[in-house]
Each structure stands twice: as C-alpha cells, then as structure tokens.
Design a protein around this motif. Structure first.
Motif, PDB file in Angstrom:
ATOM      1  N   GLU A 165      -3.060  18.148 -18.559  1.00  0.00           N
ATOM      2  CA  GLU A 165      -2.359  19.766 -18.486  1.00  0.00           C
ATOM      3  C   GLU A 165      -1.348  19.760 -19.557  1.00  0.00           C
ATOM      4  N   ALA A 166      -0.863  18.789 -20.164  1.00  0.00           N
ATOM      5  CA  ALA A 166       0.111  18.754 -20.822  1.00  0.00           C
ATOM      6  C   ALA A 166      -0.258  18.700 -22.491  1.00  0.00           C
ATOM      7  N   LYS A 218       3.768  23.593 -20.182  1.00  0.00           N
ATOM      8  CA  LYS A 218       3.128  22.292 -20.584  1.00  0.00           C
ATOM      9  C   LYS A 218       4.176  21.183 -20.822  1.00  0.00           C
TER      10      LYS A 218
END
Length: 289
Positions: free
Chosen positions: A204-205, A66
């Motif tokens: 995505e983070a 992440k």
C-alpha cells in the motif's frame, strides 16, 4: 482481542516477576525507603512507555495515507523483530530465569546497593513497557475491532498483575518454563500475522509491487465478519485471501520459529553451589596453630 491479551499477559508477567522479586528482597531487608523509590520508578517507567505509544499513534494519524502505510510497515517490522528476540531469549532461559533474577538481587544487596535494585525494577518495566507499546500499536493497527483489542490488552495486564502479586506473596505457583513456551507459541502466530500485514502495508505504501496475486482462498475457513474470523485471525493470523508475498512471509516465519519454540530441550544440570574455598576473595580454611 487474543493477540493483545497474550502480549500484555506475557510482558506483564515478566515485568511483575522482576518487580516482585526485588520488592520481596527490599521488604526482607527492611528497606522501606528504597521500596517507595522503586514504586515511583515503576510508575515513571509506565508513564514514559505510554507516552511513546501515544506519540507514535498521533504521529501516524497526522501523516498522509501512503506515509501512514509506511509507518505501519516499519512499526510492524520492529514489533516482529522484538517479539522474535523475546521469544528466542525466553525459550533459552525460561527454566532458570527466576533463579537468575534472585541471584542478581541477592548480589546487589550483598554489596549494599539497594538503589541498584530500584534501577533494575525501573529498567525492567521500561524495557517491557517499550516492547509492549510497539507490540500493541502494531496489533491495534492490524485489529478489525479496536474495542475488543483494547479489552484484551487490559484483561491481560490485570491477569499479569494478579499473577505477579500471587508470586510475590507466595500464594501462586506456576511453571514458568511451560507458561513462556505456550505464550511463545501463540506469539509466533501473532508475529507471523504482523509480518504478513507488514507485507500488505508495504504494498500500500508503494514499496512492494511484486507477488500481489491471491495465493490461496481461505474464505471457506475464515468467514469475513464472523466470530470464527476474529478467532482465526486473532490467534493464527489467517486472512480470507492472502497474497503470494503475504503467504510466503507468514510461512517463512511461522514454521521455523514454531519448531524452535516447541522442540524439546534437555534440562540443564543444576548448578553446583560454590564452596567457601571457591568464593572470590576467600581462601581455603586455615588450620589453627
């Protein structure tokens, strides 16, 4: 391959133009000592920029997944901001950049400061090198084929050096305004693609959760795993199935920036040369008694 080629070509030509003009002035003045110092400064600047790029890449690989996505988002946004500034500045000044650089170099030598020219060369390469490091890091993170991306970067740098040498020796004549306009238009699509990728990595983070449904299917045009996909993704930043947030980011950036780069501009009237009476510290000619 194409994004990295254009990035290193454009940045390399800009740095080569500055270094070439400074080198020509130093040779003309017979300052071989300062010329050697200039090349040492250029080499140090290149090493510093390479170290920054490698350092950012190593740090990114050591982070959890992440955090890696978060770092890629930040690097991508910095790259887009830097590319945008470069495109805007060069679009406004490309017509007179060579004359301005020659004027600054002549002014420095007129004041007897060859070291000022050495500093100009060092800072120019350092600035362009830092920008290139960030661009390439973001482009490599976005690339599906890192080998091709690396080959494009090397080829672009070699072409830039060749153009720089040709400009220095006077054997190459290019329309800098047209050159920077064409490469600027290509970089608009590169930056738009990087911005769309930043929107993806931000999701995505865990930073963005909204507007993640597929906006449009481009699989009919961008066939996954084909040469056409590499070309369209490399040149235009197109993805087979962009999300809503990625599509919005891409279009919101690409449309106004492309209009800005390609919009016709009036040529500025040539600057009138100063007369002796207008030079600072020089009064009007006196009649002999």
């Amino acid at each position: 391959m194409i994004p990295t080629f254009v990035i290193t070509l454009r940045e390399g030509v800009e740095a080569s133009l500055i270094v070439g003009i400074i080198a020509a002035f130093l040779v003309k003045e017979g300052r071989q000592d300062a010329l050697r110092q200039m090349w040492v400064g250029v080499a140090i600047a290149i090493l510093l920029c390479s170290a920054v790029g490698i350092g950012l890449d190593v740090v990114g690989e050591e982070l959890p997944q992440k955090q890696q996505e978060g770092l890629e988002t930040i690097v991508g946004l910095i790259a887009v901001a830097t590319i945008s500034y470069m495109i805007i500045w060069m679009t406004r000044h490309s017509r007179e950049i060579k004359a301005e650089l020659e004027g600054e170099a002549a002014s420095a030598l007129a004041h007897g400061s060859a070291m000022a020219l050495v500093g100009m060369a060092f800072l120019a390469v350092l600035r362009e090198g830092f920008e290139t490091s960030v661009f390439l890091l973001a482009a490599f993170q976005d690339a599906t084929n890192t080998t091709a991306a690396g080959a494009g970067a090397v080829l672009g740098l070699l072409c830039a050096v060749g153009i720089g040498v040709g400009l220095y020796r006077g054997g190459v004549h290019i329309n800098l305004s047209r050159f920077f306009k064409i490469t600027g238009a290509v970089l608009v699509f590169v930056a738009a693609g990087l911005l769309a990728t930043a929107a993806h990595t931000a999701h995505e983070a865990g930073w963005i959760s909204s507007f993640q449904s597929e906006a449009v299917s481009l699989r009919w045009l961008v066939h996954p795993g084909t040469v056409s996909e590499s070309l369209l993704t490399g040149m235009l930043g197109l993805r087979p199935a962009p999300t809503q947030i990625e599509t919005f980011a891409y279009l919101a950036y690409a449309v106004p920036m492309l209009l800005f780069v390609l919009w016709p501009r009036r040529s500025r009237p040539p600057r009138r040369a100063r007369t002796a009476a207008e030079q600072p510290g020089v009064g009007p000619a006196q009649n002999p008694a």
